[in-house]
Design a protein around this motif. Structure first.
Motif, PDB file in Angstrom:
ATOM      1  N   GLY A 207      37.504 -36.098 103.905  1.00 20.22           N
ATOM      2  CA  GLY A 207      37.682 -37.444 103.710  1.00 20.22           C
ATOM      3  C   GLY A 207      37.989 -37.110 101.781  1.00 20.22           C
ATOM      4  N   HIS A 208      37.966 -37.902 100.870  1.00 20.82           N
ATOM      5  CA  HIS A 208      38.339 -37.457  99.467  1.00 20.82           C
ATOM      6  C   HIS A 208      37.787 -36.493  99.055  1.00 20.82           C
ATOM      7  CE1 HIS A 208      38.497 -42.161 100.298  1.00 20.82           C
ATOM      8  NE2 HIS A 208      38.713 -42.289  99.188  1.00 20.82           N
ATOM      9  N   THR A 209      39.139 -35.908  98.896  1.00 19.08           N
ATOM     10  CA  THR A 209      38.144 -34.078  98.065  1.00 19.08           C
ATOM     11  C   THR A 209      39.744 -33.663  96.632  1.00 19.08           C
ATOM     12  OG1 THR A 209      37.548 -32.179  98.813  1.00 19.08           O
ATOM     13  CG2 THR A 209      39.302 -33.205 100.044  1.00 19.08           C
ATOM     14  N   ASP A 210      38.790 -32.871  96.095  1.00 24.47           N
ATOM     15  CA  ASP A 210      39.550 -32.142  95.639  1.00 24.47           C
ATOM     16  C   ASP A 210      40.370 -30.972  96.170  1.00 24.47           C
ATOM     17  OD1 ASP A 210      40.051 -34.518  93.055  1.00 24.47           O
ATOM     18  OD2 ASP A 210      38.299 -33.875  92.108  1.00 24.47           O
ATOM     19  N   ASN A 211      39.644 -30.080  96.935  1.00 29.09           N
ATOM     20  CA  ASN A 211      39.250 -28.839  97.305  1.00 29.09           C
ATOM     21  C   ASN A 211      39.134 -27.731  96.535  1.00 29.09           C
ATOM     22  OD1 ASN A 211      42.764 -30.808  98.717  1.00 29.09           O
ATOM     23  ND2 ASN A 211      40.899 -29.896 100.280  1.00 29.09           N
ATOM     24  N   ARG A 212      38.074 -28.362  96.182  1.00 30.64           N
ATOM     25  CA  ARG A 212      37.412 -27.161  95.066  1.00 30.64           C
ATOM     26  C   ARG A 212      36.912 -26.400  95.830  1.00 30.64           C
ATOM     27  NH1 ARG A 212      36.724 -29.098  89.944  1.00 30.64           N
ATOM     28  NH2 ARG A 212      36.444 -26.480  89.165  1.00 30.64           N
ATOM     29  N   ALA A 213      36.626 -25.071  95.266  1.00 33.85           N
ATOM     30  CA  ALA A 213      35.993 -24.349  96.097  1.00 33.85           C
ATOM     31  C   ALA A 213      35.214 -23.922  95.235  1.00 33.85           C
ATOM     32  CB  ALA A 213      36.852 -22.731  95.107  1.00 33.85           C
ATOM     33  N   ALA A 214      33.719 -24.153  96.370  1.00 32.27           N
ATOM     34  CA  ALA A 214      32.327 -24.043  95.658  1.00 32.27           C
ATOM     35  C   ALA A 214      32.009 -23.368  94.930  1.00 32.27           C
ATOM     36  CB  ALA A 214      31.455 -23.215  96.792  1.00 32.27           C
ATOM     37  N   GLY A 215      32.640 -21.874  94.733  1.00 34.57           N
ATOM     38  CA  GLY A 215      31.437 -21.143  93.870  1.00 34.57           C
ATOM     39  C   GLY A 215      31.867 -21.583  92.277  1.00 34.57           C
ATOM     40  N   PRO A 216      33.128 -21.346  91.957  1.00 30.94           N
ATOM     41  CA  PRO A 216      33.992 -22.275  90.333  1.00 30.94           C
ATOM     42  C   PRO A 216      33.642 -23.649  90.577  1.00 30.94           C
ATOM     43  CG  PRO A 216      35.645 -21.105  91.543  1.00 30.94           C
ATOM     44  CD  PRO A 216      34.670 -20.599  92.277  1.00 30.94           C
ATOM     45  N   LEU A 217      33.319 -24.287  91.187  1.00 32.53           N
ATOM     46  CA  LEU A 217      33.275 -25.395  90.929  1.00 32.53           C
ATOM     47  C   LEU A 217      31.291 -25.716  90.601  1.00 32.53           C
ATOM     48  CD1 LEU A 217      33.104 -28.432  90.590  1.00 32.53           C
ATOM     49  CD2 LEU A 217      32.659 -28.607  93.264  1.00 32.53           C
ATOM     50  N   PHE A 218      29.968 -24.655  91.001  1.00 30.05           N
ATOM     51  CA  PHE A 218      29.290 -25.114  91.100  1.00 30.05           C
ATOM     52  C   PHE A 218      28.442 -24.494  89.703  1.00 30.05           C
ATOM     53  CE2 PHE A 218      24.592 -23.532  91.309  1.00 30.05           C
ATOM     54  CZ  PHE A 218      23.939 -24.295  91.252  1.00 30.05           C
ATOM     55  N   SER A 219      29.810 -23.157  88.937  1.00 34.50           N
ATOM     56  CA  SER A 219      29.711 -22.669  88.115  1.00 34.50           C
ATOM     57  C   SER A 219      29.858 -23.665  86.944  1.00 34.50           C
ATOM     58  CB  SER A 219      29.842 -21.266  87.620  1.00 34.50           C
ATOM     59  OG  SER A 219      31.467 -20.394  87.898  1.00 34.50           O
ATOM     60  N   SER A 220      31.083 -24.182  86.836  1.00 38.37           N
ATOM     61  CA  SER A 220      31.484 -25.700  85.963  1.00 38.37           C
ATOM     62  C   SER A 220      30.429 -26.195  85.949  1.00 38.37           C
ATOM     63  CB  SER A 220      32.813 -25.888  86.557  1.00 38.37           C
ATOM     64  OG  SER A 220      32.811 -26.758  85.667  1.00 38.37           O
ATOM     65  N   LEU A 221      29.854 -26.451  86.834  1.00 34.57           N
ATOM     66  CA  LEU A 221      28.660 -27.566  86.956  1.00 34.57           C
ATOM     67  C   LEU A 221      27.553 -27.216  86.508  1.00 34.57           C
ATOM     68  CD1 LEU A 221      29.148 -30.184  90.221  1.00 34.57           C
ATOM     69  CD2 LEU A 221      30.123 -30.161  87.761  1.00 34.57           C
ATOM     70  N   ALA A 222      27.041 -26.138  86.303  1.00 30.01           N
ATOM     71  CA  ALA A 222      25.660 -25.315  86.115  1.00 30.01           C
ATOM     72  C   ALA A 222      26.013 -25.372  84.648  1.00 30.01           C
ATOM     73  CB  ALA A 222      25.234 -24.104  86.388  1.00 30.01           C
ATOM     74  N   GLN A 223      27.253 -25.225  83.759  1.00 29.12           N
ATOM     75  CA  GLN A 223      27.531 -25.101  82.489  1.00 29.12           C
ATOM     76  C   GLN A 223      27.929 -26.192  81.851  1.00 29.12           C
ATOM     77  OE1 GLN A 223      27.659 -22.228  80.478  1.00 29.12           O
ATOM     78  NE2 GLN A 223      28.657 -23.023  78.857  1.00 29.12           N
ATOM     79  N   ALA A 224      28.249 -27.367  82.283  1.00 29.97           N
ATOM     80  CA  ALA A 224      28.184 -28.278  82.311  1.00 29.97           C
ATOM     81  C   ALA A 224      26.973 -29.324  81.698  1.00 29.97           C
ATOM     82  CB  ALA A 224      27.897 -29.744  83.207  1.00 29.97           C
ATOM     83  N   ARG A 225      25.218 -28.461  82.140  1.00 31.23           N
ATOM     84  CA  ARG A 225      24.193 -29.127  82.800  1.00 31.23           C
ATOM     85  C   ARG A 225      23.259 -28.297  81.661  1.00 31.23           C
ATOM     86  NH1 ARG A 225      20.498 -27.874  87.547  1.00 31.23           N
ATOM     87  NH2 ARG A 225      20.894 -25.168  86.910  1.00 31.23           N
ATOM     88  N   LEU A 226      23.799 -27.027  81.007  1.00 34.91           N
ATOM     89  CA  LEU A 226      22.946 -26.766  79.898  1.00 34.91           C
ATOM     90  C   LEU A 226      23.964 -27.177  78.334  1.00 34.91           C
ATOM     91  CD1 LEU A 226      21.183 -23.744  78.739  1.00 34.91           C
ATOM     92  CD2 LEU A 226      24.210 -22.817  78.913  1.00 34.91           C
ATOM     93  N   GLU A 227      25.363 -27.496  78.389  1.00 38.22           N
ATOM     94  CA  GLU A 227      25.562 -27.823  77.787  1.00 38.22           C
ATOM     95  C   GLU A 227      25.291 -29.292  77.296  1.00 38.22           C
ATOM     96  OE1 GLU A 227      30.146 -27.428  78.438  1.00 38.22           O
ATOM     97  OE2 GLU A 227      29.984 -24.905  77.251  1.00 38.22           O
ATOM     98  N   THR A 228      24.958 -29.949  78.263  1.00 37.25           N
ATOM     99  CA  THR A 228      24.963 -31.802  77.846  1.00 37.25           C
ATOM    100  C   THR A 228      23.174 -31.690  77.410  1.00 37.25           C
ATOM    101  OG1 THR A 228      26.141 -32.389  79.544  1.00 37.25           O
ATOM    102  CG2 THR A 228      24.729 -33.699  79.321  1.00 37.25           C
ATOM    103  N   SER A 229      22.485 -30.564  78.019  1.00 39.80           N
ATOM    104  CA  SER A 229      20.970 -31.306  77.656  1.00 39.80           C
ATOM    105  C   SER A 229      20.609 -30.750  76.558  1.00 39.80           C
ATOM    106  CB  SER A 229      19.758 -30.027  78.669  1.00 39.80           C
ATOM    107  OG  SER A 229      20.385 -30.147  80.393  1.00 39.80           O
ATOM    108  N   LYS A 230      21.261 -29.605  75.584  1.00 35.97           N
ATOM    109  CA  LYS A 230      21.291 -29.498  74.899  1.00 35.97           C
ATOM    110  C   LYS A 230      21.632 -30.729  73.440  1.00 35.97           C
ATOM    111  CE  LYS A 230      21.774 -24.421  75.250  1.00 35.97           C
ATOM    112  NZ  LYS A 230      22.894 -23.372  74.373  1.00 35.97           N
TER     113      LYS A 230
END
Length: 478
Positions: A207-230
């Motif tokens: 379906g709708h997808t950016d064809n992102r690789a799982a590893g880089p995407l997950f680490s990117s969101l984990a970093q976003a969580r850390l920064e947004t929480s702060k």
């Protein structure tokens, strides 16, 4: 034959230990595993019921359905599971082209007390997803903020994830209060908690997808969580990140949990399940697919904008025809401007003359969107786009209905996970379509992921584990 998934206990790694335990406690599931919301009813009410009975979280594929159809589906789920059952929800898809649709669906979800919504296709927060999130907030007896409505935000970009990880914008909350959509107390509470407590990282999916690789995407969101929480002074543990897209084997599931995914979500592989809303003819095509038998093609809902979806390629002409229609649209001012060869291609794909297809499109627009029809009547290029969009839309409908005359035009949303799954189950009890229930699919993936996780832990602690030990063959659980 497998006997059953063993209960917790002992020193082994058990399937229910995988993922974030706060996820299973909060949502009432045995496993940190979500059966995803395949749109337009492919994830059927029956699929949701069977998922929950198997200890999973199930989402109804309500995206694109009429509110009255969604309501009937909710009733079927409630009949199957009983009132106030945990571990299930429905899909809310961002629909900026359909004025009033999102609001009507959120009204329905709030009225019917749907406690979980998977939000998809959002590039920015809309008032309606914020309203749903805030409307379930209350203050508990101990002073903590409690949620009665849970948002699962499906995202593939950190900039979108950050919006869901943060509290809702103050102006949007105040506008909702002014309209009477939420109370002042709910707005106050919403200003101090994330819009979504569960963020689904959507990698290379159907379906709708950016064809992102799982590893880089997950680490990117984990970093976003850390920064947004702060930035917003939030507890980062209050935001769980799950992972979906490409998960069709135990190795992929184990890798997701190893990265730290709070939960995993499956989609493409469930389309071939017996509970799927896809036709038998469509499910047979899926069962023959390999990992490379997918392609990108224009999306019906955002054809002019150039948005694409990932679909099954093997056994169909749909992606090739969709891509050629997009190329013709970009280069021609209307049907009369097309070359004779292009006109022949278009009418062959449509299965009728362009004039007949446009007349049917006009009749639909006259009832649903007269303003758009008035503009299209003066713009031949717009007419071309609308006829092409109609073909793309019906490709999915023909696949659901199993129309044998249009099998080469089936649009079946599919990622490479489907082919990986087919390779894994070949020659095993899960190869026949009749054996592929959401329970058998999920329990085999989870049991295999637990097996692989245990061996990896042994290897990491110094034990010499041979490579062949990581193999896991599926069977049937009782």
């Amino acid at each position: 034959m497998h006997q059953s998934i063993p209960p917790s206990g002992g020193l082994a790694v058990h399937a229910e230990w995988l993922g974030d335990h706060s996820f299973t406690r909060l949502h009432g599931s045995r496993f940190a595993y979500v059966v995803g919301e395949m749109a337009r009813g492919i994830a059927t009410p029956q699929m949701v019921v069977e998922a929950v009975r198997a200890g999973l979280v199930g989402f109804y594929g309500s995206a694109g359905l009429r509110p009255e159809t969604i309501s009937d589906g909710l009733s079927e789920i409630e009949t199957g599971l009983g009132p106030n059952a945990p571990a299930w929800g429905a899909n809310l898809i961002h629909s900026p082209q359909q004025a009033g649709y999102e609001r009507a669906v959120v009204d329905l979800f709030l009225r019917r007390k749907v406690a979980r919504v998977s939000a998809s296709a959002f590039m920015a927060l809309s008032p309606e997803i914020v309203r749903y999130s805030a409307a379930g907030l209350s203050r508990g007896k101990d002073g903590t903020i409690e949620r009665g409505t849970h948002v699962f935000a499906k995202v593939s970009r950190a900039e979108v994830a950050r919006q869901f990880m943060a509290p809702a914008p103050e102006k949007m909350l105040q506008d909702l209060v002014a309209k009477g959509d939420i109370t002042s107390e709910q707005a106050t509470l919403a200003a101090s908690v994330p819009v979504a407590g569960d963020i689904t990282a959507e990698s290379d999916s159907g379906g709708h997808t950016d064809n992102r690789a799982a590893g880089p995407l997950f680490s990117s969101l984990a970093q976003a969580r850390l920064e947004t929480s702060k930035v917003h002074n939030l507890d980062p543990d209050s935001i769980r990140i799950g992972l979906g897209g490409g998960i069709g084997t135990p190795w992929a599931a184990a890798a997701a949990f190893q990265m730290g995914a709070a939960y995993i979500i499956t989609g493409s592989i469930n389309q071939a399940a017996v509970e799927s809303g896809l036709s038998l003819e469509g499910r047979k095509l899926l069962a023959d697919a390999g990992p490379a038998d997918v392609a990108m093609t224009p999306a019906a809902d955002m054809f002019e904008q150039g948005v694409h979806v990932q679909v099954l390629k093997r056994g169909t002409l749909f992606p090739m025809r969709g891509n050629r229609m997009r190329a013709i649209y970009l280069s021609r001012s209307g049907f009369s401007d097309c070359s004779p060869e292009e006109k022949k291609f278009i009418e062959t794909a449509l299965g009728e003359s362009f004039e007949a297809a446009w007349q049917k499109t006009r009749e639909f627009l006259a009832a649903s969107n007269p303003g758009d029809l008035a503009r299209a009547d003066q713009d031949p290029k717009r007419q071309l786009a609308l006829v092409f969009r109609r073909y793309l839309f019906f490709g999915a409908q023909w696949a659901r209905d199993g129309d044998p005359a249009r099998i080469r035009d089936y649009q079946i949303w599919c990622g490479p996970a489907m082919g990986a799954f087919n390779e894994w189950v070949k020659g095993t009890p899960l190869e026949p379509l009749e054996s592929r229930s959401v329970r058998q699919i999920a329990w085999n993936l989870l049991d295999g992921a637990a097996h692989i996780t245990k061996l990896q832990a042994l290897r990491a602690s110094g034990t010499d584990v041979p490579q062949s030990a990581f193999d896991y063959r599926p069977g049937l659980f009782e």
